[in-house]
Design a protein around this motif. Structure first.
Motif, PDB file in Angstrom:
ATOM      1  N   THR A 142     -16.521  -7.851  16.565  1.00 20.43           N
ATOM      2  CA  THR A 142     -16.126  -7.339  15.255  1.00 20.43           C
ATOM      3  C   THR A 142     -16.728  -8.218  14.164  1.00 20.43           C
ATOM      4  OG1 THR A 142     -14.065  -8.587  15.533  1.00 20.43           O
ATOM      5  CG2 THR A 142     -13.987  -6.205  15.951  1.00 20.43           C
ATOM      6  N   ARG A 166     -18.201  -3.339  15.652  1.00 16.99           N
ATOM      7  CA  ARG A 166     -17.208  -2.749  14.747  1.00 16.99           C
ATOM      8  C   ARG A 166     -17.270  -3.488  13.417  1.00 16.99           C
ATOM      9  NH1 ARG A 166     -10.647  -2.676  14.955  1.00 16.99           N
ATOM     10  NH2 ARG A 166     -10.339  -0.785  13.670  1.00 16.99           N
ATOM     11  N   THR A 204      -6.962  -5.397  13.866  1.00 20.92           N
ATOM     12  CA  THR A 204      -7.410  -6.057  15.098  1.00 20.92           C
ATOM     13  C   THR A 204      -6.240  -6.478  15.981  1.00 20.92           C
ATOM     14  OG1 THR A 204      -7.469  -8.218  13.986  1.00 20.92           O
ATOM     15  CG2 THR A 204      -9.525  -6.928  14.016  1.00 20.92           C
TER      16      THR A 204
END
Length: 325
Positions: A142, A166, A204
């Motif tokens: 991420t 992401r 998250t």
């Protein structure tokens, strides 16, 4: 030739188009007739007197350009007169001609116009060297980029999404967030309306993101550290909000965090050539495949460099701003 000269440190009005000598070029350099140059935040800092050119560099602003090779040094083998190219510069892009070390020159990416190619080298080299070469952002991780609608941000979103990452972004208006979403950003945060730390943690499952690319500096340092996951990496490339911060360092130890910072302009010629080579190898195919596209907001003639700087400092643009000789 004509070039934009910083007549004294100050506001955009100190940028004046003047007649100057054509640049001399060394044996390992090429001379480029400039088709377009792109603005970067560093140009505005140089204009204010806080970011002087490295020793031996052009005194004129401009850190990237596109154009046509009009002369080559004796030791240059890859490039020939007539080649259409773009280049990472140490300065001098706001001009009709610029001399560039051959290792910092790139072919025009497939599918991109000669003019729009001016918007790619600086952002591509900055993002690839910091986020991927140094912070090792990898598929499945991420990534948070602050200022997602900037030149850096619009490029970073696209290349990260292409590589299976992401992407989280912050921006200051709904228009900018929509633009980021359209480029592939997964989580778009209006920093004026919500706390990005809380939103990152929410999205998250409390873990945080793996890598953050930040150009704000001091005011965001503690919040960035709080937004990182275990083994997270923060890379600072600017200090738009200030360079001084007081932080609680305990999270660095408990979550094995890494904080790095680097510029591009003051690196050695050899280091820049290595970065440029990596960009051509990894980024140019993504552009050719249509996965990464230049985002050009507006173009100005070289004589209106001051207006271009005013637009950049208003932060109302999305993507890159070009200057056309």
């Amino acid at each position: 030739m004509k070039a934009v000269v910083i007549t004294s440190p100050g506001g955009p009005e100190v940028l004046q188009l003047q007649e100057v000598e054509e640049p001399a070029f060394r044996d390992d350099e090429v001379l480029i007739k400039v088709e377009a140059s792109a603005l970067n935040r560093a140009d505005t800092v140089q204009r204010k007197g806080f970011y002087p050119p490295p020793k031996g560099a052009s005194p004129y602003p401009g850190l990237e350009c596109s154009g046509t090779v009009v002369a080559v040094g004796k030791s240059v083998s890859r490039w020939s007169v007539g080649d259409q190219v773009c280049a990472l510069l140490t300065g001098g892009g706001y001009a009709e001609m610029v001399a560039v070390p051959a290792g910092q020159v790139l072919p025009i990416p497939e599918g991109v116009s000669l003019r729009d190619a001016a918007s790619v080298p600086e952002v591509a080299c900055t993002v690839w060297s910091t986020v991927f070469m140094m912070s090792r952002l990898s598929p499945g991780e991420t990534f948070l980029v602050h200022g997602g609608s900037s030149g850096i941000g619009t490029f970073a979103i696209q290349i990260a999404k292409h590589l299976g990452i992401r992407v989280f972004v912050t921006a200051g208006s709904e228009e900018k967030l929509v633009a980021c979403k359209n480029l592939g950003a997964d989580v778009c945060i209006n920093y004026k309306l919500e706390d990005f730390v809380a939103r990152v943690k929410e999205e998250t499952g409390g873990k945080g993101v793996d890598v953050i690319l930040d150009n704000i500096g001091g005011p965001y340092l503690q919040r960035n550290l709080e937004s990182l996951s275990m083994d997270g990496r923060l890379f600072i490339i600017g200090f738009m909000g200030g360079a001084v911060a007081e932080v609680n360092l305990s999270c660095l130890l408990s979550r094995r965090l890494t904080v790095q910072s680097a510029g591009l302009r003051n690196r050695s010629i050899e280091n820049k050539a290595q970065i440029v080579s990596e960009v051509e190898k990894h980024v140019w195919p993504a552009i050719a495949a249509g996965k990464v596209k230049p985002i050009v907001y507006k173009s100005f003639p070289l004589s209106e460099a001051a207006e271009a700087h005013r637009l950049m400092e208003s932060s109302s643009h999305i993507g890159k701003i070009l200057l056309i000789p």
